[in-house]
Design a protein around this motif. Sequence first.
Motif, PDB file in Angstrom:
ATOM      1  N   THR A  49     -47.075 -62.095 -48.677  1.00  0.00           N
ATOM      2  CA  THR A  49     -47.597 -62.754 -49.878  1.00  0.00           C
ATOM      3  C   THR A  49     -48.340 -61.756 -50.767  1.00  0.00           C
ATOM      4  OG1 THR A  49     -47.750 -64.827 -48.668  1.00  0.00           O
ATOM      5  CG2 THR A  49     -49.031 -64.676 -50.686  1.00  0.00           C
ATOM      6  N   THR A  50     -49.058 -60.833 -50.156  1.00  0.00           N
ATOM      7  CA  THR A  50     -49.778 -59.823 -50.951  1.00  0.00           C
ATOM      8  C   THR A  50     -48.785 -59.000 -51.766  1.00  0.00           C
ATOM      9  OG1 THR A  50     -51.481 -59.712 -49.262  1.00  0.00           O
ATOM     10  CG2 THR A  50     -51.407 -57.897 -50.828  1.00  0.00           C
ATOM     11  N   LEU A  51     -47.651 -58.681 -51.163  1.00  0.00           N
ATOM     12  CA  LEU A  51     -46.629 -57.903 -51.878  1.00  0.00           C
ATOM     13  C   LEU A  51     -46.144 -58.683 -53.103  1.00  0.00           C
ATOM     14  CD1 LEU A  51     -44.703 -55.483 -52.063  1.00  0.00           C
ATOM     15  CD2 LEU A  51     -43.146 -56.685 -50.530  1.00  0.00           C
ATOM     16  N   ILE A  52     -45.872 -59.969 -52.912  1.00  0.00           N
ATOM     17  CA  ILE A  52     -45.406 -60.793 -54.034  1.00  0.00           C
ATOM     18  C   ILE A  52     -46.498 -60.898 -55.106  1.00  0.00           C
ATOM     19  CG2 ILE A  52     -44.721 -63.152 -54.695  1.00  0.00           C
ATOM     20  CD1 ILE A  52     -43.210 -63.348 -52.058  1.00  0.00           C
ATOM     21  N   ARG A  53     -47.738 -61.075 -54.661  1.00  0.00           N
ATOM     22  CA  ARG A  53     -48.859 -61.146 -55.617  1.00  0.00           C
ATOM     23  C   ARG A  53     -48.976 -59.865 -56.434  1.00  0.00           C
ATOM     24  NH1 ARG A  53     -52.216 -65.129 -54.948  1.00  0.00           N
ATOM     25  NH2 ARG A  53     -52.212 -66.306 -53.017  1.00  0.00           N
ATOM     26  N   CYS A  54     -48.818 -58.725 -55.750  1.00  0.00           N
ATOM     27  CA  CYS A  54     -48.930 -57.443 -56.468  1.00  0.00           C
ATOM     28  C   CYS A  54     -47.801 -57.318 -57.487  1.00  0.00           C
ATOM     29  CB  CYS A  54     -48.882 -56.272 -55.487  1.00  0.00           C
ATOM     30  SG  CYS A  54     -50.388 -56.091 -54.525  1.00  0.00           S
ATOM     31  N   LEU A  55     -46.608 -57.756 -57.116  1.00  0.00           N
ATOM     32  CA  LEU A  55     -45.473 -57.659 -58.040  1.00  0.00           C
ATOM     33  C   LEU A  55     -45.710 -58.514 -59.279  1.00  0.00           C
ATOM     34  CD1 LEU A  55     -42.472 -57.819 -55.524  1.00  0.00           C
ATOM     35  CD2 LEU A  55     -43.166 -55.855 -56.905  1.00  0.00           C
TER      36      LEU A  55
ATOM     37  N   ALA B 294     -67.762 -62.483 -71.522  1.00  0.00           N
ATOM     38  CA  ALA B 294     -67.982 -62.189 -70.100  1.00  0.00           C
ATOM     39  C   ALA B 294     -66.867 -62.819 -69.265  1.00  0.00           C
ATOM     40  CB  ALA B 294     -69.342 -62.739 -69.665  1.00  0.00           C
ATOM     41  N   ALA B 295     -66.471 -64.045 -69.642  1.00  0.00           N
ATOM     42  CA  ALA B 295     -65.402 -64.737 -68.904  1.00  0.00           C
ATOM     43  C   ALA B 295     -64.090 -63.964 -69.014  1.00  0.00           C
ATOM     44  CB  ALA B 295     -65.228 -66.152 -69.455  1.00  0.00           C
ATOM     45  N   VAL B 296     -63.762 -63.499 -70.212  1.00  0.00           N
ATOM     46  CA  VAL B 296     -62.508 -62.758 -70.417  1.00  0.00           C
ATOM     47  C   VAL B 296     -62.533 -61.457 -69.616  1.00  0.00           C
ATOM     48  CG1 VAL B 296     -61.108 -61.520 -72.126  1.00  0.00           C
ATOM     49  CG2 VAL B 296     -62.040 -63.760 -72.685  1.00  0.00           C
ATOM     50  N   ALA B 297     -63.670 -60.746 -69.671  1.00  0.00           N
ATOM     51  CA  ALA B 297     -63.773 -59.465 -68.960  1.00  0.00           C
ATOM     52  C   ALA B 297     -63.631 -59.671 -67.456  1.00  0.00           C
ATOM     53  CB  ALA B 297     -65.117 -58.810 -69.291  1.00  0.00           C
ATOM     54  N   LEU B 298     -64.302 -60.681 -66.912  1.00  0.00           N
ATOM     55  CA  LEU B 298     -64.234 -60.931 -65.461  1.00  0.00           C
ATOM     56  C   LEU B 298     -62.831 -61.362 -65.041  1.00  0.00           C
ATOM     57  CD1 LEU B 298     -67.508 -62.801 -64.484  1.00  0.00           C
ATOM     58  CD2 LEU B 298     -66.591 -60.741 -63.438  1.00  0.00           C
ATOM     59  N   PHE B 299     -62.258 -62.245 -65.820  1.00  0.00           N
ATOM     60  CA  PHE B 299     -60.945 -62.794 -65.459  1.00  0.00           C
ATOM     61  C   PHE B 299     -59.863 -61.707 -65.510  1.00  0.00           C
ATOM     62  CE2 PHE B 299     -57.005 -65.125 -66.653  1.00  0.00           C
ATOM     63  CZ  PHE B 299     -56.876 -65.847 -65.488  1.00  0.00           C
ATOM     64  N   SER B 300     -60.024 -60.746 -66.412  1.00  0.00           N
ATOM     65  CA  SER B 300     -59.023 -59.691 -66.538  1.00  0.00           C
ATOM     66  C   SER B 300     -58.949 -58.810 -65.299  1.00  0.00           C
ATOM     67  CB  SER B 300     -59.341 -58.799 -67.742  1.00  0.00           C
ATOM     68  OG  SER B 300     -59.382 -59.583 -68.889  1.00  0.00           O
ATOM     69  N   ARG B 301     -60.038 -58.738 -64.552  1.00  0.00           N
ATOM     70  CA  ARG B 301     -60.075 -57.832 -63.405  1.00  0.00           C
ATOM     71  C   ARG B 301     -59.919 -58.522 -62.068  1.00  0.00           C
ATOM     72  NH1 ARG B 301     -63.796 -53.321 -64.975  1.00  0.00           N
ATOM     73  NH2 ARG B 301     -63.826 -53.436 -67.225  1.00  0.00           N
ATOM     74  N   ARG B 302     -60.062 -59.823 -62.063  1.00  0.00           N
ATOM     75  CA  ARG B 302     -60.162 -60.541 -60.789  1.00  0.00           C
ATOM     76  C   ARG B 302     -58.804 -60.718 -60.094  1.00  0.00           C
ATOM     77  NH1 ARG B 302     -62.753 -66.146 -61.756  1.00  0.00           N
ATOM     78  NH2 ARG B 302     -64.655 -64.973 -62.069  1.00  0.00           N
ATOM     79  N   ASP B 303     -58.783 -60.539 -58.761  1.00  0.00           N
ATOM     80  CA  ASP B 303     -57.596 -60.890 -57.975  1.00  0.00           C
ATOM     81  C   ASP B 303     -57.581 -62.405 -57.829  1.00  0.00           C
ATOM     82  OD1 ASP B 303     -56.802 -58.324 -57.631  1.00  0.00           O
ATOM     83  OD2 ASP B 303     -57.493 -58.122 -55.574  1.00  0.00           O
ATOM     84  N   LEU B 304     -56.417 -62.989 -58.029  1.00  0.00           N
ATOM     85  CA  LEU B 304     -56.341 -64.454 -57.965  1.00  0.00           C
ATOM     86  C   LEU B 304     -55.753 -64.922 -56.642  1.00  0.00           C
ATOM     87  CD1 LEU B 304     -55.199 -65.762 -61.426  1.00  0.00           C
ATOM     88  CD2 LEU B 304     -57.433 -65.868 -60.392  1.00  0.00           C
ATOM     89  N   ALA B 305     -56.299 -66.015 -56.122  1.00  0.00           N
ATOM     90  CA  ALA B 305     -55.792 -66.584 -54.866  1.00  0.00           C
ATOM     91  C   ALA B 305     -54.523 -67.362 -55.144  1.00  0.00           C
ATOM     92  CB  ALA B 305     -56.827 -67.495 -54.255  1.00  0.00           C
TER      93      ALA B 305
END
Lengths: 306, 305
Positions: A49-55, B294-305
């Motif tokens: 899943t991490t691979l797909i997320r990175c892509l 601040a919201a735009v800056a944070l969201f641009s860098r965040r990894d999403l679940a």
Amino acid sequence: MVNAIEVDEMRKAYPSRRGAPTVALDGVDLVVPEGGVFGILGPNGSGKTTLIRCLLGLTRPTAGKAWMLGSEVPGDLGAIIQRIGAVVEVPAMFPTFTGRRNLELLAGYYGIAPRKVDETLGMVGLRSRADDLVRAYSFGMLQRLGLAATLLKDPSLFLLDEPANGLDPGGIREIRQLLRRLGAEGRTVFVSSHILAEVQQICDRVAILSRGRLVATGPVHELLGRTAGHFLRVDEPARGLETVTAAGFRAVPVDAGIRALVSSEETKAVVRALTENGIYPTEIRPDEPTLEDVFLELTHEQEPEP
Amino acid sequence: MRRLIGVEVRRLASRPLSRGLLVAAAVVALGAAIVVAVLSHPATQAAVERSELEYERTVEQCIRSGFRPPFALYPKDARAEFCEEAVPKADFTFQLTLLDDVLEGVDVPGTSFPLTMAAGVLGASFLGAEFTRRTMTVTLTWIPDRVRVIVSKVVSAGVAVFVMALVLQLFVGLVLAAAAGLRGTTGGMSAEVIADTFGAGARVAAVASLAAMAGASLAVIAGSTAGALGIGLLYALVETLIKGLEDVAWLRWLLGENAVVFVVGGGERGAALGRSVLDSTVILVVSTAALFGAAVALFSRRDLA
């Protein structure tokens, strides 16, 4: 010919508050040719899943590069995203909207005609439940809705994360047929799964991930050939495995015996090693390997020493 | 971008929370109009004027009486303000000219405070649900440009809330106009009063719109509706504590106070704080823009679940 996906030395490490970072991808190199169904296999936590997320640019890789349909991602993803349909983990939809409304809103991003929504709902067998609220959907129906969402864009590359999860046997067969059809149409279907039998049935090529590393990749028949061997039924499989391994042969445990990864000629030497140690096989036969055998063998090799 | 905003506005309008709040507000407005109609009855302009004169005379007596009010919001005007609020208006007629006060809701229970609060919650929920439901991930597999996505969503919250607030206030105006027409008076509704009333409604809608964008931005920063509401409540607590200091040097920087100055168009509150409508507008817009940035800056860098 442009490859559908290329991954070069991709690494993703998540910072950890308790010591060393957690490495989800550890220098993955991967090439997925255009057309057909490509499976990515691996146990939970192997990095699929991490691979797909990175892509898809949902997660930023720590190092490495990737290309999809000839464009570097995630930087140039905007130029090709309309040709990519993706579902990451469980399809996320708005539970208080109907299935149709969810798709209509997504279709609105690209001005896709409403009749296309109906068409894709029909393709995944959801037309009769399209006007039910998504919160009333089973997990399998959600999977179908997620797949319908990817079909809306009529993409040339699909990235599907465990698409058969939660489906009943009938549903699995339908999705299998759909994915095979998409692959046969010349589209590329990149599908992650832990259901090995499924992957064996629908994929032309596979890659196996273990602990964030790519341990094997190639056409399914070639990978299966790697583990051609013989089944030996023995009373004490654990001791039998130890004996065969000590004698210098590759072997893996299987139900009620061991699978020795040896040729017919080498079988004599394996039997001799066992009998010399007081283990007498009650059955010896050539064994057609399954993808599961390959998977277990390769991921077993990756396990750290105790 | 226009297409994106269109989709997001349609999504916000389809949400059960948006529809529920709109219906609840409409029911309350209708209820208020019925109560007004029941408690009022038609009167001649002369009777209304007599009633107003009576009220003003009683307030004057109250001010001249020399007693000390139990609290002092602003020392200079404390007794006058207290008397104006304490003396009951012996008014048997609902006058449509009161609509301005109803919309501003500063000195009488009105639309501005509940609308602003509801707008903040709606904005926070609109974006917060995207994270908790993971639908933001789906959006990004369609539009990978995170800045475009977040700008369209936050702006949509602001636009949709502005329109909803205007429509709702128009509805309030219409039902109260009906009540005034049938059981009260529409006397005194000059072109100037009508323009003032529309102005007040538009300003309330603008503040609600900013509140929705601030709520949405907070939800992006916190990553959930609950987180955004928590930050909002914390700010409200801090503002309440600062108000207790009764120090104009602090009060003039509070968002709530500046929102009041903006909604009432300056007035006595603005004079007391030393803030013009323009000052307050700048403070409100800059604060919202800072949260948004601040919201735009944070969201641009965040990894999403």
